[in-house]
Scaffold this motif. Structure first.
Motif, PDB file in Angstrom:
ATOM      1  N   HIS A 223      42.688  41.265  38.960  1.00 28.21           N
ATOM      2  CA  HIS A 223      41.687  42.024  38.366  1.00 28.21           C
ATOM      3  C   HIS A 223      41.070  41.523  37.086  1.00 28.21           C
ATOM      4  CE1 HIS A 223      42.890  45.906  40.497  1.00 28.21           C
ATOM      5  NE2 HIS A 223      44.012  45.521  40.591  1.00 28.21           N
ATOM      6  N   PRO A 224      40.206  40.494  37.363  1.00 28.51           N
ATOM      7  CA  PRO A 224      39.400  40.017  36.354  1.00 28.51           C
ATOM      8  C   PRO A 224      38.946  40.876  35.105  1.00 28.51           C
ATOM      9  CG  PRO A 224      38.670  39.215  38.030  1.00 28.51           C
ATOM     10  CD  PRO A 224      39.231  40.406  38.441  1.00 28.51           C
ATOM     11  N   GLU A 225      38.701  42.345  35.458  1.00 25.52           N
ATOM     12  CA  GLU A 225      38.175  43.190  34.423  1.00 25.52           C
ATOM     13  C   GLU A 225      39.464  43.591  33.517  1.00 25.52           C
ATOM     14  OE1 GLU A 225      40.123  45.349  37.658  1.00 25.52           O
ATOM     15  OE2 GLU A 225      38.363  43.983  37.732  1.00 25.52           O
ATOM     16  N   ILE A 226      40.703  43.308  33.877  1.00 25.85           N
ATOM     17  CA  ILE A 226      42.122  43.517  33.330  1.00 25.85           C
ATOM     18  C   ILE A 226      42.361  44.785  33.059  1.00 25.85           C
ATOM     19  CG2 ILE A 226      43.580  42.811  31.289  1.00 25.85           C
ATOM     20  CD1 ILE A 226      41.975  40.200  31.311  1.00 25.85           C
ATOM     21  N   ASP A 227      41.600  45.707  32.187  1.00 31.28           N
ATOM     22  CA  ASP A 227      41.980  46.974  31.922  1.00 31.28           C
ATOM     23  C   ASP A 227      41.630  47.915  33.080  1.00 31.28           C
ATOM     24  OD1 ASP A 227      41.028  49.751  30.786  1.00 31.28           O
ATOM     25  OD2 ASP A 227      41.589  48.878  28.934  1.00 31.28           O
ATOM     26  N   HIS A 231      38.874  49.401  35.650  1.00 30.13           N
ATOM     27  CA  HIS A 231      39.036  49.095  36.922  1.00 30.13           C
ATOM     28  C   HIS A 231      38.663  50.688  37.735  1.00 30.13           C
ATOM     29  CE1 HIS A 231      40.619  48.442  40.853  1.00 30.13           C
ATOM     30  NE2 HIS A 231      41.489  49.283  40.788  1.00 30.13           N
ATOM     31  N   VAL A 232      39.425  51.634  37.181  1.00 28.65           N
ATOM     32  CA  VAL A 232      39.024  52.833  37.988  1.00 28.65           C
ATOM     33  C   VAL A 232      37.737  53.270  37.953  1.00 28.65           C
ATOM     34  CG1 VAL A 232      41.430  53.507  38.162  1.00 28.65           C
ATOM     35  CG2 VAL A 232      39.956  54.457  35.975  1.00 28.65           C
ATOM     36  N   LEU A 233      37.054  53.021  36.871  1.00 29.38           N
ATOM     37  CA  LEU A 233      35.511  53.567  36.790  1.00 29.38           C
ATOM     38  C   LEU A 233      34.786  52.761  37.682  1.00 29.38           C
ATOM     39  CD1 LEU A 233      34.971  53.931  32.933  1.00 29.38           C
ATOM     40  CD2 LEU A 233      35.412  55.671  34.758  1.00 29.38           C
ATOM     41  N   LEU A 234      34.998  51.208  37.721  1.00 29.63           N
ATOM     42  CA  LEU A 234      34.547  50.447  38.764  1.00 29.63           C
ATOM     43  C   LEU A 234      34.610  50.914  40.253  1.00 29.63           C
ATOM     44  CD1 LEU A 234      35.152  47.134  37.242  1.00 29.63           C
ATOM     45  CD2 LEU A 234      32.934  47.944  37.349  1.00 29.63           C
ATOM     46  N   CYS A 235      35.791  51.389  40.562  1.00 26.84           N
ATOM     47  CA  CYS A 235      36.142  51.892  41.783  1.00 26.84           C
ATOM     48  C   CYS A 235      35.175  53.009  42.011  1.00 26.84           C
ATOM     49  CB  CYS A 235      37.705  52.293  41.886  1.00 26.84           C
ATOM     50  SG  CYS A 235      38.755  50.938  41.895  1.00 26.84           S
ATOM     51  N   MET A 236      35.096  53.864  41.067  1.00 27.70           N
ATOM     52  CA  MET A 236      34.271  55.330  41.386  1.00 27.70           C
ATOM     53  C   MET A 236      33.009  55.072  41.590  1.00 27.70           C
ATOM     54  SD  MET A 236      34.086  58.839  39.138  1.00 27.70           S
ATOM     55  CE  MET A 236      33.721  58.176  37.645  1.00 27.70           C
ATOM     56  N   GLN A 237      32.448  53.958  40.846  1.00 28.91           N
ATOM     57  CA  GLN A 237      31.058  53.464  41.099  1.00 28.91           C
ATOM     58  C   GLN A 237      30.781  52.802  42.113  1.00 28.91           C
ATOM     59  OE1 GLN A 237      28.940  54.840  39.150  1.00 28.91           O
ATOM     60  NE2 GLN A 237      27.308  54.078  39.912  1.00 28.91           N
ATOM     61  N   ARG A 238      31.809  52.124  42.627  1.00 29.26           N
ATOM     62  CA  ARG A 238      31.889  51.247  43.942  1.00 29.26           C
ATOM     63  C   ARG A 238      31.721  52.568  45.106  1.00 29.26           C
ATOM     64  NH1 ARG A 238      29.222  49.115  47.525  1.00 29.26           N
ATOM     65  NH2 ARG A 238      30.366  47.584  48.991  1.00 29.26           N
ATOM     66  N   SER A 239      32.349  53.695  44.816  1.00 27.51           N
ATOM     67  CA  SER A 239      32.585  54.815  45.948  1.00 27.51           C
ATOM     68  C   SER A 239      31.139  55.430  45.987  1.00 27.51           C
ATOM     69  CB  SER A 239      33.748  55.585  45.682  1.00 27.51           C
ATOM     70  OG  SER A 239      33.290  56.565  44.327  1.00 27.51           O
ATOM     71  N   VAL A 240      30.458  55.360  44.907  1.00 26.30           N
ATOM     72  CA  VAL A 240      29.183  56.035  45.086  1.00 26.30           C
ATOM     73  C   VAL A 240      28.205  55.292  45.991  1.00 26.30           C
ATOM     74  CG1 VAL A 240      27.072  56.339  43.561  1.00 26.30           C
ATOM     75  CG2 VAL A 240      29.381  57.075  42.689  1.00 26.30           C
ATOM     76  N   ALA A 344      36.694  50.904  48.335  1.00 26.17           N
ATOM     77  CA  ALA A 344      35.941  50.921  46.996  1.00 26.17           C
ATOM     78  C   ALA A 344      36.980  50.299  45.709  1.00 26.17           C
ATOM     79  CB  ALA A 344      35.903  52.113  46.455  1.00 26.17           C
ATOM     80  N   ASP A 345      38.419  50.568  45.922  1.00 28.59           N
ATOM     81  CA  ASP A 345      39.258  50.083  45.232  1.00 28.59           C
ATOM     82  C   ASP A 345      39.531  48.590  45.243  1.00 28.59           C
ATOM     83  OD1 ASP A 345      41.724  49.772  43.524  1.00 28.59           O
ATOM     84  OD2 ASP A 345      42.900  49.820  45.436  1.00 28.59           O
ATOM     85  N   ALA A 346      39.348  47.966  46.319  1.00 28.13           N
ATOM     86  CA  ALA A 346      39.196  46.488  46.726  1.00 28.13           C
ATOM     87  C   ALA A 346      38.163  45.990  46.068  1.00 28.13           C
ATOM     88  CB  ALA A 346      39.316  46.130  48.246  1.00 28.13           C
ATOM     89  N   GLN A 347      36.809  46.524  46.075  1.00 26.60           N
ATOM     90  CA  GLN A 347      35.705  45.811  45.519  1.00 26.60           C
ATOM     91  C   GLN A 347      35.268  46.350  44.143  1.00 26.60           C
ATOM     92  OE1 GLN A 347      33.059  47.313  48.905  1.00 26.60           O
ATOM     93  NE2 GLN A 347      33.503  45.435  50.209  1.00 26.60           N
ATOM     94  N   THR A 350      35.579  43.273  38.970  1.00 23.83           N
ATOM     95  CA  THR A 350      34.845  42.290  38.511  1.00 23.83           C
ATOM     96  C   THR A 350      34.734  41.207  39.150  1.00 23.83           C
ATOM     97  OG1 THR A 350      34.896  42.975  36.271  1.00 23.83           O
ATOM     98  CG2 THR A 350      33.855  41.113  36.559  1.00 23.83           C
ATOM     99  N   GLY A 351      33.466  40.873  40.045  1.00 24.70           N
ATOM    100  CA  GLY A 351      33.325  39.604  40.838  1.00 24.70           C
ATOM    101  C   GLY A 351      33.695  39.774  42.151  1.00 24.70           C
ATOM    102  N   PHE A 352      34.406  41.019  42.662  1.00 22.47           N
ATOM    103  CA  PHE A 352      34.857  41.459  43.827  1.00 22.47           C
ATOM    104  C   PHE A 352      33.927  42.451  44.629  1.00 22.47           C
ATOM    105  CE2 PHE A 352      38.397  39.374  42.098  1.00 22.47           C
ATOM    106  CZ  PHE A 352      39.400  39.067  42.796  1.00 22.47           C
ATOM    107  N   GLU A 353      32.832  42.650  44.052  1.00 29.00           N
ATOM    108  CA  GLU A 353      31.963  43.553  44.492  1.00 29.00           C
ATOM    109  C   GLU A 353      31.301  43.434  45.997  1.00 29.00           C
ATOM    110  OE1 GLU A 353      31.737  43.447  40.027  1.00 29.00           O
ATOM    111  OE2 GLU A 353      31.515  41.970  41.767  1.00 29.00           O
TER     112      GLU A 353
END
Length: 411
Positions: A223-227, A231-240, A344-347, A350-353
């Motif tokens: 998890h390069p984003e660490i926090d 991470h869960v906000l990135l997951c939700m946005q990827r799910s969009v 969405a969780d896996a992608q 940061t950098g895994f999108e």
């Protein structure tokens, strides 16, 4: 009687966006006059009428006065002498406090066009602080218009923060919170809704289980984003990007709540967070009256997302057990949503999108392979009750073992 197009229809037209509906304000009229003109009354708290032909809503110009706590603590006053400017003054944001007359002229007493140009969400007056729902509405508009460059004006954010400190938000009812939250999930940038609530302190009050994730570290290698909150906000946005279903977006946001309970001495690892997150999801869903489809998917994703991540490592027995516990055979659509959440969780890192996630396709293919089993043929062999279940289980294990041996990951 003068009628003015108001609110979102005027705002969206100026933004060159198609408005979903149109609302009107009527100045200089009375309920009796509206009834005589053929309008149908529908308002409960104040006079609102449906046009006899278009069925659009027409509300009498009104003023309101704070009379109690929460968003229901208001008294409304309507009369023919209330002006359009007085009606617009009670609205939440300047960009929603514009009107258009029948000749197409824009009436803009509170500089809504300026804030459209500056891409600012700014409150109209200090009366904003009397209604805690407006905190949620501002966050939702921020989620809707984020991609257009809109941000919350500093003075409005300061006012929202003060409202939270004053305890006004504590009087929000669960149903209203979920109504705004669910609408925000359908916006283009629902992560911004969460960010705005967190900035003003409302998230800690409304969804403390989610707020607790911010500042909790994860292993940087994965998890390069660490926090965890990020991470869960990135997951939700990827799910969009992957789904239009609000259940998927909600589950993506909820899936790691258990990490908020990990003792600090175990950081950045979070062993067992899948199970520890389940009571937190239930608590949040109970408090906000979250619908069952959202709750059930969120619980499934929280408990089994790491199983999907390790799909190629699972034994045949464990794979079948996972599919059964996910109710994949009877509820294929929900299982598909589960797989999207896992992707969405896996992608959502940061950098895994753009990194491939073949596990989701493998899970789906495994379920599809199981659907070819002829249960009628098993029953025709004389198996009944427990014997039928045992025969079906053996058949699934055999078929799944063959499936795994022959499955090839698509490049």
């Amino acid at each position: 009687m003068n009628c003015y197009l108001v609110g979102g229809a005027v705002r969206d037209a100026l933004l060159n966006i198609k408005a979903p509906d149109r609302d009107w304000v009527v100045v200089g009229s009375t309920p009796d006059h509206m009834l005589d003109a053929g309008f149908t009354p529908v308002g409960k708290d104040f006079p609102v009428f449906l046009h006899p032909n278009t069925k659009e809503e027409y509300a009498l110009a009104r003023q309101e006065r704070k009379s109690g706590k929460g968003y229901k603590g208001f008294q409304f006053y309507t009369a023919p002498d209330i002006t359009l400017e007085q009606d617009l003054l009670r609205r939440d944001l300047t960009i929603n406090a514009m009107a258009q007359d029948t000749a197409g002229n824009i009436i803009d007493p509170y500089k809504g066009q300026r804030d459209l140009a500056e891409r600012k969400l700014r409150h109209v007056s200090d009366a904003f602080s009397e209604d805690p729902v407006r905190i949620l509405r501002v966050a939702r508009f921020a989620a809707r218009f984020h991609l257009l460059g809109f941000t919350v004006a500093p003075e409005t954010m300061a006012l929202m923060t003060q409202m939270v400190k004053n305890g006004e938000i504590d009087h929000l009812v669960a149903e209203r919170v979920w109504k705004e939250f669910s609408r925000a999930l359908d916006e283009p940038s629902p992560d911004v809704f969460i960010r705005v609530l967190r900035t003003c302190g409302a998230l800690a009050k409304l969804m403390p289980e989610l707020d607790a994730l911010f500042g909790v570290p994860q292993p940087a290698a994965h998890h390069p984003e660490i926090d965890t909150g990020e991470h869960v906000l990135l997951c939700m946005q990827r799910s969009v990007e992957l789904s239009q279903h609000s259940e998927v977006r909600f589950a993506a946001l909820m899936h790691d709540l258990g990490k908020g309970l990990t003792p600090q001495h175990q950081w950045p690892k979070h062993h067992g967070h899948e199970e520890t997150g389940l009571p937190l999801i239930n608590a949040l869903c109970n408090r906000l009256s979250v619908p069952n489809p959202h709750r059930e998917l969120a619980l499934a994703v929280a408990q089994f997302h790491t199983h999907c991540h390790r799909a190629f490592e699972l034994s045949t027995k464990k794979l079948l057990e996972t599919l059964q516990r996910l109710d994949a055979f009877r509820r294929p659509e929900r299982f598909e949503h589960f797989c999207v959440c896992c992707q969405a969780d896996a992608q959502g890192r940061t950098g895994f999108e753009s990194r491939a996630y073949p596990q989701a396709e493998f899970f789906q293919a495994a379920r599809l392979a199981m659907s070819t089993i002829d249960t009628k043929a098993i029953a025709a062999q004389g198996h009944k009750g427990a014997a039928f279940g045992e025969a079906l289980h053996k058949k699934r294990l055999s078929l799944l073992e063959s499936f795994k041996k022959n499955y090839k990951v698509k490049e």
